[in-house]
Enzyme design. Sequence first.
Site, PDB file in Angstrom:
ATOM      1  N   ASN A  22       0.753  -0.929  -0.018  1.00 51.33           N
ATOM      2  CA  ASN A  22      -0.115  -0.056  -0.022  1.00 51.33           C
ATOM      3  C   ASN A  22       0.934   1.318   0.021  1.00 51.33           C
ATOM      4  OD1 ASN A  22      -1.876   2.018   0.434  1.00 51.33           O
ATOM      5  ND2 ASN A  22      -2.376   1.509   2.466  1.00 51.33           N
ATOM      6  N   LYS A  24      -0.031   4.396  -0.251  1.00 47.68           N
ATOM      7  CA  LYS A  24      -0.445   5.318   0.352  1.00 47.68           C
ATOM      8  C   LYS A  24      -0.191   6.653  -0.652  1.00 47.68           C
ATOM      9  CE  LYS A  24       0.004   3.273   4.764  1.00 47.68           C
ATOM     10  NZ  LYS A  24       0.112   3.484   6.172  1.00 47.68           N
ATOM     11  N   HIS A 109      -9.320   1.486   5.017  1.00 41.75           N
ATOM     12  CA  HIS A 109      -8.039   1.698   5.794  1.00 41.75           C
ATOM     13  C   HIS A 109      -8.019   2.741   6.949  1.00 41.75           C
ATOM     14  CE1 HIS A 109      -3.936   2.760   6.697  1.00 41.75           C
ATOM     15  NE2 HIS A 109      -3.367   1.635   6.097  1.00 41.75           N
ATOM     16  N   GLU A 111      -6.516   4.918   7.797  1.00 40.14           N
ATOM     17  CA  GLU A 111      -6.007   6.454   7.768  1.00 40.14           C
ATOM     18  C   GLU A 111      -7.233   7.105   7.070  1.00 40.14           C
ATOM     19  OE1 GLU A 111      -2.780   5.260   5.646  1.00 40.14           O
ATOM     20  OE2 GLU A 111      -1.502   5.061   7.571  1.00 40.14           O
ATOM     21  N   GLU A 181      -5.073  -4.725  10.585  1.00 40.21           N
ATOM     22  CA  GLU A 181      -3.985  -3.804  10.894  1.00 40.21           C
ATOM     23  C   GLU A 181      -4.380  -3.031  12.114  1.00 40.21           C
ATOM     24  OE1 GLU A 181      -2.247  -2.815   6.926  1.00 40.21           O
ATOM     25  OE2 GLU A 181      -3.923  -1.260   7.177  1.00 40.21           O
ATOM     26  N   GLY A 187       2.833   2.177  10.950  1.00 42.90           N
ATOM     27  CA  GLY A 187       3.879   3.308  10.666  1.00 42.90           C
ATOM     28  C   GLY A 187       4.850   3.641  12.178  1.00 42.90           C
ATOM     29  N   SER A 227       3.579  -2.311  10.448  1.00 41.38           N
ATOM     30  CA  SER A 227       5.199  -2.580  10.474  1.00 41.38           C
ATOM     31  C   SER A 227       5.953  -3.718  10.031  1.00 41.38           C
ATOM     32  CB  SER A 227       5.570  -2.016  12.066  1.00 41.38           C
ATOM     33  OG  SER A 227       5.345  -0.543  12.221  1.00 41.38           O
TER      34      SER A 227
END
Length: 265
Positions: A22, A24, A109, A111, A181, A187, A227
């Site tokens: 991904n 992003k 996701h 985010e 996730e 991250g 990660s």
Amino acid sequence: MVWVILDMNRKKMNRKKIIAGNWKMNKVIEESLSFINELKEAVRGINDNIEIVVSPPFTALSVINDAIKGSNILLAGQDVFWEDKGAYTGEISPMMLKDVGCKYTIIGHSERRQYCNETNETVNKKIKALLRNDLSVIICVGETIEEREDKRTFSVVGRQIRDGLKGLTQKDMEKVVIAYEPVWAIGTGKTATPSQANEMHLFIRDTIKEMFEDKIASSITIQYGGSVTPLNITELMLESEIDGALVGGASLDAGSFVQIIRGAV
Ligand code: 13P
């Protein structure tokens, strides 16, 4: 005991492994192309029941689609709108993603949940829009650190699965992949331990078993994301319920993405 392990391995072998990158909001067209040319060379010949997927930003999808022709790399969108067409300025339809060669689309996701008002209800509408256009979906679920510390992990992830998959048929489920996730692992360099991840994957599989047939629950691919690096992929993949990875940061460098793929086969 031996039979239980053998049975688990057999079930796992029947599931498709997927390693997806991904990207992003990273890489302009030129960077995307040089990445993909390097990746194509490096993964030539790898199949072994593993799908290799990249998810570039919308602006690079078309050129990447041309570049991956004849390779074993598949394309995914990072989001979609839930209507098929019309006056929705700035949005991208399922048909448009299909048109530029996407097989998968990532939905829900964290985010997007955090910055773009994505809810379990909009996730559900987007999934249905993709499925009616014959596209496959990677649905992201996962709890925040506050939810984990409050012991709400199972209820939050359970709700994301139940509401996200509401109204889907057994047949629809053949085109669905789940990515667990945990938000606190994205991250941050703080991966869930393989057993923490496996526990959640098992819970997700059990939830799917309650909603659909046993067969769907045991055959659905569940990826881990958060990660993932070349250093931890192999131990994650050794877990009975982990069938792949959705990789962010470490998928942006072709060399490290290839190492992750090799570590997963
Ligand atoms: P990182 O691999 O950078 O933690 O990101 C994971 C992710 O969000 C993939 O969708």
